[in-house]
Write a protein that holds these residues in place. Structure first.
Motif, PDB file in Angstrom:
ATOM      1  N   VAL A 201       0.963  -1.189   0.061  1.00  0.00           N
ATOM      2  CA  VAL A 201      -0.046  -0.174  -0.099  1.00  0.00           C
ATOM      3  C   VAL A 201       0.852   1.163  -0.106  1.00  0.00           C
ATOM      4  CG1 VAL A 201      -1.681   1.416   1.263  1.00  0.00           C
ATOM      5  CG2 VAL A 201      -1.874  -1.091   0.919  1.00  0.00           C
ATOM      6  N   ALA A 202       1.949   1.125   0.791  1.00  0.00           N
ATOM      7  CA  ALA A 202       2.613   2.323   0.930  1.00  0.00           C
ATOM      8  C   ALA A 202       3.662   2.740  -0.228  1.00  0.00           C
ATOM      9  CB  ALA A 202       3.910   2.121   2.117  1.00  0.00           C
ATOM     10  N   CYS A 203       3.888   1.913  -1.138  1.00  0.00           N
ATOM     11  CA  CYS A 203       4.667   2.060  -2.419  1.00  0.00           C
ATOM     12  C   CYS A 203       3.571   1.935  -3.488  1.00  0.00           C
ATOM     13  CB  CYS A 203       5.729   1.084  -2.776  1.00  0.00           C
ATOM     14  SG  CYS A 203       5.212  -0.651  -3.075  1.00  0.00           S
ATOM     15  N   GLY A 204       2.153   1.737  -3.438  1.00  0.00           N
ATOM     16  CA  GLY A 204       1.340   1.948  -4.434  1.00  0.00           C
ATOM     17  C   GLY A 204       1.053   1.044  -5.294  1.00  0.00           C
ATOM     18  N   LYS A 205       1.456  -0.029  -5.013  1.00  0.00           N
ATOM     19  CA  LYS A 205       1.088  -1.365  -5.743  1.00  0.00           C
ATOM     20  C   LYS A 205      -0.062  -1.949  -5.416  1.00  0.00           C
ATOM     21  CE  LYS A 205       6.046  -2.737  -6.354  1.00  0.00           C
ATOM     22  NZ  LYS A 205       7.039  -4.180  -6.093  1.00  0.00           N
ATOM     23  N   THR A 206      -0.896  -1.552  -4.241  1.00  0.00           N
ATOM     24  CA  THR A 206      -2.190  -1.954  -3.984  1.00  0.00           C
ATOM     25  C   THR A 206      -2.720  -0.452  -3.367  1.00  0.00           C
ATOM     26  OG1 THR A 206      -1.586  -2.743  -1.629  1.00  0.00           O
ATOM     27  CG2 THR A 206      -1.899  -4.269  -3.812  1.00  0.00           C
ATOM     28  N   ASP A 207      -4.118  -0.478  -3.279  1.00  0.00           N
ATOM     29  CA  ASP A 207      -4.497   0.531  -2.729  1.00  0.00           C
ATOM     30  C   ASP A 207      -5.211   0.574  -1.413  1.00  0.00           C
ATOM     31  OD1 ASP A 207      -4.385   2.086  -5.410  1.00  0.00           O
ATOM     32  OD2 ASP A 207      -5.937   0.526  -5.840  1.00  0.00           O
ATOM     33  N   ALA A 208      -5.493  -0.637  -0.713  1.00  0.00           N
ATOM     34  CA  ALA A 208      -5.852  -0.579   0.527  1.00  0.00           C
ATOM     35  C   ALA A 208      -5.761  -2.096   1.094  1.00  0.00           C
ATOM     36  CB  ALA A 208      -7.538  -0.614   0.557  1.00  0.00           C
ATOM     37  N   ASP A 218       2.763  -7.745  13.466  1.00  0.00           N
ATOM     38  CA  ASP A 218       2.224  -7.717  12.281  1.00  0.00           C
ATOM     39  C   ASP A 218       2.099  -6.146  11.705  1.00  0.00           C
ATOM     40  OD1 ASP A 218       1.765 -10.737  11.795  1.00  0.00           O
ATOM     41  OD2 ASP A 218       0.071 -10.283  13.158  1.00  0.00           O
ATOM     42  N   ALA A 219       2.266  -5.374  12.607  1.00  0.00           N
ATOM     43  CA  ALA A 219       1.935  -3.907  12.227  1.00  0.00           C
ATOM     44  C   ALA A 219       2.755  -2.922  12.477  1.00  0.00           C
ATOM     45  CB  ALA A 219       0.464  -3.565  12.900  1.00  0.00           C
ATOM     46  N   ALA A 220       3.653  -3.169  13.447  1.00  0.00           N
ATOM     47  CA  ALA A 220       4.365  -2.188  14.312  1.00  0.00           C
ATOM     48  C   ALA A 220       5.489  -1.367  13.031  1.00  0.00           C
ATOM     49  CB  ALA A 220       5.370  -2.649  14.936  1.00  0.00           C
ATOM     50  N   ALA A 221       5.925  -2.132  12.021  1.00  0.00           N
ATOM     51  CA  ALA A 221       6.908  -1.441  11.154  1.00  0.00           C
ATOM     52  C   ALA A 221       6.052  -0.877   9.857  1.00  0.00           C
ATOM     53  CB  ALA A 221       7.798  -2.394  10.444  1.00  0.00           C
ATOM     54  N   GLY A 222       4.981  -1.809   9.412  1.00  0.00           N
ATOM     55  CA  GLY A 222       4.279  -1.624   8.053  1.00  0.00           C
ATOM     56  C   GLY A 222       3.354  -0.453   8.403  1.00  0.00           C
ATOM     57  N   THR A 223       2.464  -0.261   9.559  1.00  0.00           N
ATOM     58  CA  THR A 223       1.472   0.922   9.593  1.00  0.00           C
ATOM     59  C   THR A 223       2.417   2.316   9.504  1.00  0.00           C
ATOM     60  OG1 THR A 223       1.735   0.325  11.930  1.00  0.00           O
ATOM     61  CG2 THR A 223      -0.282  -0.447  10.575  1.00  0.00           C
ATOM     62  N   LEU A 224       3.452   2.174  10.290  1.00  0.00           N
ATOM     63  CA  LEU A 224       4.292   3.683   9.948  1.00  0.00           C
ATOM     64  C   LEU A 224       4.792   3.810   8.542  1.00  0.00           C
ATOM     65  CD1 LEU A 224       5.766   5.758  11.485  1.00  0.00           C
ATOM     66  CD2 LEU A 224       7.958   4.161  11.947  1.00  0.00           C
ATOM     67  N   ILE A 225       5.101   2.718   7.979  1.00  0.00           N
ATOM     68  CA  ILE A 225       5.735   3.084   6.440  1.00  0.00           C
ATOM     69  C   ILE A 225       4.449   3.384   5.750  1.00  0.00           C
ATOM     70  CG2 ILE A 225       6.632   1.710   4.585  1.00  0.00           C
ATOM     71  CD1 ILE A 225       8.261   0.118   6.550  1.00  0.00           C
ATOM     72  N   ALA A 250      -5.578  -0.120   5.837  1.00  0.00           N
ATOM     73  CA  ALA A 250      -4.573   0.942   5.733  1.00  0.00           C
ATOM     74  C   ALA A 250      -5.077   1.128   4.239  1.00  0.00           C
ATOM     75  CB  ALA A 250      -3.193   0.214   5.709  1.00  0.00           C
ATOM     76  N   THR A 251      -4.992   2.287   3.792  1.00  0.00           N
ATOM     77  CA  THR A 251      -5.229   2.746   2.638  1.00  0.00           C
ATOM     78  C   THR A 251      -4.521   3.764   2.065  1.00  0.00           C
ATOM     79  OG1 THR A 251      -7.045   4.563   3.469  1.00  0.00           O
ATOM     80  CG2 THR A 251      -7.892   2.485   2.970  1.00  0.00           C
ATOM     81  N   ALA A 252      -4.742   4.261   0.673  1.00  0.00           N
ATOM     82  CA  ALA A 252      -4.011   5.218   0.053  1.00  0.00           C
ATOM     83  C   ALA A 252      -4.147   6.794   0.326  1.00  0.00           C
ATOM     84  CB  ALA A 252      -3.824   4.819  -1.436  1.00  0.00           C
ATOM     85  N   SER A 253      -5.197   6.968   0.799  1.00  0.00           N
ATOM     86  CA  SER A 253      -5.624   8.054   1.198  1.00  0.00           C
ATOM     87  C   SER A 253      -6.928   7.990   2.213  1.00  0.00           C
ATOM     88  CB  SER A 253      -6.491   9.016  -0.114  1.00  0.00           C
ATOM     89  OG  SER A 253      -7.731   8.281  -0.600  1.00  0.00           O
ATOM     90  N   GLU A 254      -7.084   9.237   2.860  1.00  0.00           N
ATOM     91  CA  GLU A 254      -7.951   9.112   4.070  1.00  0.00           C
ATOM     92  C   GLU A 254      -9.463   8.943   3.509  1.00  0.00           C
ATOM     93  OE1 GLU A 254      -9.532  12.015   8.035  1.00  0.00           O
ATOM     94  OE2 GLU A 254      -8.012  12.551   6.689  1.00  0.00           O
ATOM     95  N   GLU A 255      -9.785   9.609   2.127  1.00  0.00           N
ATOM     96  CA  GLU A 255     -10.878   9.642   1.468  1.00  0.00           C
ATOM     97  C   GLU A 255     -11.288   8.045   1.213  1.00  0.00           C
ATOM     98  OE1 GLU A 255      -9.148  13.510   0.143  1.00  0.00           O
ATOM     99  OE2 GLU A 255      -8.565  11.664   0.667  1.00  0.00           O
ATOM    100  N   LEU A 256     -10.338   7.559   0.884  1.00  0.00           N
ATOM    101  CA  LEU A 256     -10.440   6.079   0.402  1.00  0.00           C
ATOM    102  C   LEU A 256     -11.026   5.116   1.790  1.00  0.00           C
ATOM    103  CD1 LEU A 256     -10.560   4.177  -1.807  1.00  0.00           C
ATOM    104  CD2 LEU A 256      -8.006   3.316  -1.285  1.00  0.00           C
TER     105      LEU A 256
END
Length: 283
Positions: A201-208, A218-225, A250-256
């Motif tokens: 999600v962070a690098c734009g390969k998926t959106d959510a 499972d989340a400590a590093a990835g959610t920050l990224i 986790a999503t690409a934008s708050e709107e999403l």
């Protein structure tokens, strides 16, 4: 933040060494964990975790740690304090790792005063090193990354770990949401690694990416990224994200995010109604 940079320079080569161990594996023996998910563990999960913990304690004896395999042997929930705390997933996506599927990683996050400040994730097979320091952006192999910025759920591609539904506690939750989501989003994937799912999600390969019933590692590093890449992270109920009880969206934008929450909220309402009426899940 000077100290955080010191911690980053310390942990980075350790994660890279752990990645080399993964990449050089010839034979993997698996064991079934004692939990409701049918999770497996390998000798390499334990080996990598033990080395990381030992080297962290040697360098920073007053620091705390929360590590997956260590916690899996204890009948207690991890406790997050204000002390610097390393949160370790030695191999995330163990099922992929054991089968030679190159979607797996080493993940280390760091909290200080209960706040996520550092994340390092390495997929050694695809040579993908994701890093983030709070307030300084997210990076893939040293290049700044951003989410896709997608704001329309109908055009979005989602990563949804449907296999969590094998846990009876989450079966109805997942299946009702899947029923609603499959009619709405452009595509749904199940990739088998929570940490890599967040990084994609962070690098734009998926959106959510949405997942309930996971653990802090499972989340400590990835959610920050994700956040440092411009994305948005919420509890899947719409409440504020809680690292120690990470049911996340986790999503690409708050709107999403708000659009996903609306769809999943409708699914949750349908599920609650069926429960009140004594009905089992119906597709």
């Amino acid at each position: 933040m000077e100290k955080v940079h010191e911690y980053y320079q310390f942990i980075l080569p350790l994660v890279i060494e752990a990645g080399k161990v993964m990449k050089n594996v010839v034979e993997v023996k698996t064991e079934l964990k004692n939990n409701d998910y049918g999770d497996i563990v390998t000798q390499y999960d334990r080996q990598i975790e033990e080395v990381l913990i030992r080297k962290i304690k040697d360098r920073y004896p007053t620091h705390c740690h929360i590590a997956e395999e260590e916690m899996s042997t204890k009948d207690e929930k991890p406790n997050l304090t204000d002390e610097p705390t390393w949160i370790i997933d030695p191999i995330d996506g163990t099922a992929n790792f054991a089968r030679g599927i190159a979607f797996t990683c080493v993940s280390v996050g760091l909290t200080i005063n209960k706040e996520q400040v550092l994340g390092v994730v390495l997929n050694p097979y695809l040579d993908e090193l994701f890093t983030a320091i709070k307030g300084e952006g997210a990076f893939l192999n040293g290049t700044r990354i951003f989410t896709s910025g997608c704001k329309d759920i109908n055009t979005s591609t989602m990563n949804y770990e449907i296999t969590i539904a094998r846990n009876e506690k989450y079966y109805d939750l997942y299946m009702y949401r899947f029923k609603h989501l499959i009619k709405t989003v452009a595509g749904i994937l199940a990739m088998g690694s929570a940490v890599m799912g967040l990084c994609y999600v962070a690098c734009g390969k998926t959106d959510a990416y949405q997942c309930d019933g996971l653990y802090p590692w499972d989340a400590a590093a990835g959610t920050l990224i994700v956040r440092e890449a411009g994305g948005f992270v919420s509890d899947s109920s719409g409440e504020e994200f809680d690292l120690m009880n990470p049911n996340f969206l986790a999503t690409a934008s708050e709107e999403l995010c708000q659009q996903y929450l609306e769809v999943e909220g409708n699914a949750d309402e349908e599920r609650e109604q069926c429960l009140r009426e004594g009905k089992e899940y119906m597709p």
